[in-house]
Every structure is written in structure tokens, then in C-alpha cells.
Design an enzyme around this catalytic site. Structure first.
Site, short mmCIF file in Angstrom:
data_model
loop_
_atom_site.label_atom_id
_atom_site.label_comp_id
_atom_site.label_asym_id
_atom_site.label_seq_id
_atom_site.Cartn_x
_atom_site.Cartn_y
_atom_site.Cartn_z
N TYR A 208 0.83 -1.21 0.00
CA TYR A 208 0.00 0.00 0.00
C TYR A 208 0.86 1.26 0.00
CZ TYR A 208 -3.53 3.30 1.86
OH TYR A 208 -4.37 4.36 2.07
N ALA A 209 1.82 1.30 0.91
CA ALA A 209 2.69 2.47 1.01
C ALA A 209 3.53 2.66 -0.24
CB ALA A 209 3.59 2.35 2.24
#
Length: 305
Positions: A208-209
Site C-alpha cells: 500500500y505504502a
């Protein structure tokens, strides 16, 4: 369309990393200043515009993932100042709900069902929106659909999905909107990223990051390259009480309370009043000199350095 506004994750302690949307739990845990602000902004103008003039009259905004949560809150806030909203998402019923809320307040919104993962279809979609609504002045890339989990448990397909619906989709929308914005004398792009990019404990948030950090870098590059065309590009990293986060808070009230205590302002943001109206300010002429920035909208929780 799964958007940033519909996605949240939990750390090993059960805490979510970010989310977007609504009222309820967050408001009930904050002091009277919040309720007072809500009352002041939810009656009369600008939400019920009538014939009043708005700062975004004659502007057209595309908002992806706008069927609920943060995307919906942003759409409502932009419409409150006169923008015509192209409401994008996968679920037609949700798009109709957002459009109905905009119209109830005297604004204009039109639904456009799509899947941002189909990046080949995005240029034609943007052209259709411009033809139907008269152009494009504002682009908000909120949609995202991806997975969370330890790196060794993350499939290649799930990792790619986050990039496909995040930076790749945003890139396609940005490129398609660029000539339309340039032709109208400029425009504003707002891309949604996350505090997971600077999280103190990145475990389970890697995919996600990574996707959001790519989008953040893309935003900065667009700001540098497209500034001469009058196009600004900024990122926001929001916390808001999305439907998903609200469900988590209701299911795990003790963990939710502990999470709230990590936010200096003492509450999780409202999709429209805290996130949407911040985006509204960001795209208005008063902030015409701000571009290439990443703005945390998280009540002071994250440290971006």
C-alpha cells in the site's frame, strides 16, 4: 470502484492506518467546537446554494471513487462552491446516491461508471466527460483497490493491483486531463496518498505504502513539469471516518478509542467537512501558489518531516 475512501488497514494491535468518511463515532468523541463547526457549514450556503455565486462556478471536477466516503465528501464540498462534478466509480447505485445528494443542495453532478484498473479506457472516458460537461478543470484521484499484509504473503497479482488502480490509473487520468486543463488556462490535480508512507511501523503496509509513495512522486513531477501550463498538482494524506473504518470502530470500540488518542486534535476527520473542504480550499484561487506539496489531513498524527 474501491477508493482510498473505502480502504483501511489494521496494525497488529488492531489500529487502522488511514481511512475516509462520515460522522458518528468521530464526532461523538470530540468537543463542542466540532459540532459547532458542523452546524455552521451544514445550513444555508454554501451547501444549499440556490442562486448564489460560488468560487468554482463554471468549473468541472472529476472525482474518482466518489460513490462513498472521502470521494463523496470531496464531491459534495466542491459542488458546494458551484463546480459541476463527474462522479466516478464502479457501483452505479452509489454514484446515483452521491449525485442525488449534490442535486438536493442545488448543484450539478453526473455519474460515470468505470473501473480505474482499465487504464486503456481512461482517455476515452475523460474525453466523454469533457464533451458532456464542457471541459475539465479539477481532477481528484481518490480511487484505489489493493491489499495489505506481510511481504512474503503478498502475491504478485495483489501487489500489481495496488499500482494499477493507484499510480497507473492516476497517471492515465492526469495525462488525459492535461490538454483539457491547459486549453482552459490551467487546472488543479489532487492525488490521495497516505500516512502509511511514513508510518513508524511499516509492517503489513508495504504494498500500500509503495503504491502511494509512487503516486506522491508522480504528483511532485507533474507539479514541476506542468506548472508552466498553469496546472497545479498536490497530494493529501487523509484520515477520515469511511464506511469501512466506521465498521471497524463499531466492532472494536476499545481499539478505536486508543487509536483516536493518537490524534492530537482528538477525532477522526469527517469526509466532507474535514477532508472535502480542505480539498476545496486547495483547488481555489487563494492557494494558486501552492503546488507539489503533500498535505497531511490527519489531525496532526503523522510526521512527514
Amino acid at each position: 470502484m474501491s477508493g482510498t475512501d473505502g480502504v483501511f488497514a489494521r496494525s497488529r494491535s488492531g489500529f487502522p492506518v488511514s481511512g475516509t468518511g462520515g460522522r458518528g463515532w468521530a464526532a461523538s468523541h470530540h468537543d463542542g467546537r466540532y459540532q459547532h463547526r458542523m452546524a455552521a457549514t451544514s445550513t444555508g450556503t454554501p451547501n444549499n446554494r440556490g442562486s448564489s455565486m460560488g468560487t468554482l462556478d463554471e468549473k468541472v471536477a472529476i472525482v474518482t471513487g466518489a460513490g462513498q466516503g472521502v470521494g463523496q465528501g470531496i464531491a459534495l464540498a466542491l459542488a458546494s462552491e458551484g463546480a459541476t462534478i463527474a462522479v466516478l466509480g464502479r457501483t452505479e447505485a452509489k454514484l446515483d446516491t452521491t449525485c442525488g445528494l449534490v442535486r438536493e443542495r442545488g448543484g450539478r453532478a453526473e455519474p460515470f461508471a468505470c473501473d480505474v484498473a482499465d487504464t486503456d479506457a481512461i482517455p476515452g472516458l475523460v474525453d466523454a466527460i469533457a464533451e458532456r460537461l464542457g471541459g475539465v478543470d479539477i481532477l481528484v484521484n481518490n480511487a484505489y483497490s489493493g491489499k495489505y499484509g506481510p511481504l512474503l504473503e503478498m502475491s504478485d497479482a495483489d501487489f500489481r493491483k495496488g499500482f494499477q488502480t493507484g499510480p497507473f490509473a492516476a497517471f492515465a487520468f492526469m495525462k488525459a486531463c492535461h490538454p483539457l486543463m491547459k486549453a482552459r488556462g490551467g487546472g488543479s490535480i489532487v492525488n490521495l496518498v497516505t500516512s502509511a508512507m511514513v508510518r513508524w511501523d511499516p509492517k503489513t503496509y508495504g504494498a500500500y505504502a509503495a503504491a502511494k509513495q509512487a503516486l506522491r512522486s508522480l504528483t511532485r513531477t507533474a507539479a514541476a513539469e506542468w506548472g508552466p501550463d498553469g496546472i497545479r498538482a498536490n497530494s493529501i494524506a487523509p484520515h477520515a471516518l469511511s464506511p469501512g473504518l466506521k465498521r471497524w470502530a463499531d466492532a472494536f470500540p476499545e481499539a478505536a478509542e486508543e487509536f483516536r488518542k493518537t490524534i492530537p486534535l482528538g477525532y477522526i476527520g469527517d469526509c466532507e467537512q474535514d477532508i472535502g473542504r480542505a480539498v476545496l480550499a486547495l483547488v481555489q484561487p487563494d492557494l494558486r501558489y501552492l503546488t507539489g506539496a503533500t498535505i497531511p489531513l490527519d489531525g496532526g498524527q503523522a510526521f512527514f518531516g
